[in-house]
Design a protein around this motif. Sequence first.
Motif, PDB file in Angstrom:
ATOM      1  N   GLN A   1       0.824  -1.208   0.000  1.00 18.37           N
ATOM      2  CA  GLN A   1       0.000   0.000   0.000  1.00 18.37           C
ATOM      3  C   GLN A   1       0.855   1.255   0.000  1.00 18.37           C
ATOM      4  O   GLN A   1       0.609   2.204  -0.747  1.00 18.37           O
ATOM      5  N   GLN A   2       1.897   1.263   0.820  1.00 17.74           N
ATOM      6  CA  GLN A   2       2.804   2.409   0.860  1.00 17.74           C
ATOM      7  C   GLN A   2       3.589   2.522  -0.438  1.00 17.74           C
ATOM      8  O   GLN A   2       3.826   3.620  -0.952  1.00 17.74           O
TER       9      GLN A   2
ATOM     10  N   GLN B   1       1.631   4.323  -3.281  1.00 22.63           N
ATOM     11  CA  GLN B   1       1.622   5.770  -3.149  1.00 22.63           C
ATOM     12  C   GLN B   1       2.969   6.369  -3.553  1.00 22.63           C
ATOM     13  O   GLN B   1       3.030   7.353  -4.292  1.00 22.63           O
TER      14      GLN B   1
END
Length: 249
Positions: A130-131, A134
């Motif tokens: 998820q990180q 981004q």
Amino acid sequence: MWKVFSKKNAILGSMLSELYSPNIPRIFSTAALDFVLVDCEHGSYDYTQIAAMASCAKALEFPLLIRVPQVERDCMLKYLEMGAAGLLVPMVESSKMVKQAVAYTKYAPLGKRGISTCRSHNNYYSSGIQQYLQTANENTLLLVQIETRTALSHLSEISSVPGLDGIVIGPNDLSFDLGCFGNYETPQMEKAIAQVIYTAKENHILSGIISSNLPLLNRCKKAGMEFLSWGSELSMIQSAISGAKKQLL
């Protein structure tokens, strides 16, 4: 914005148009360039060659960009998953084309890029995805080339597409389309350059140009362009040979 700009107002790179070695990014990096732009529009590089150069560049934290042959999910996804730092899309003339490029280049919510874990692009980590998604959106550069009258007439809508990072002039094709091929000091070209710089600043994205013409690059830099691609490995070789012959013969 792309992290390579964190300490610079403008960056200088060069194009790789025909020659191949996995270590060419290392050579360009050692020569203190800021990026290498591999031409897969006119060049004949295959995926294996790109993967080898992208791997070398990624290990060096040296940005390797790809000029793609077209807006197509298959090649754009593969180049990015090989570890390319960004893509340049040629002959863009509409916001629709830019939106499609964003969809293939950026992860949601900006785009619809497919998610594949444990690949070269994320150093084969399958955790913290998820990180990573981004971070990848922030650091994956998407540029489009402005090369026609039509592109200039749609420049505002092209430049305002969310997810686009910059607009880059292709002076050969643009000067040809404007009826002044190879002459970059005409009123038409000066107006086009100024329009690209102004529109990019209005939309908080980069402006740039690709050329082997150093006076043109200098003028564009002084006018405010941040992305400068000078010549290619072929023009460098030709220039070095010509310069040596003048000194030796």
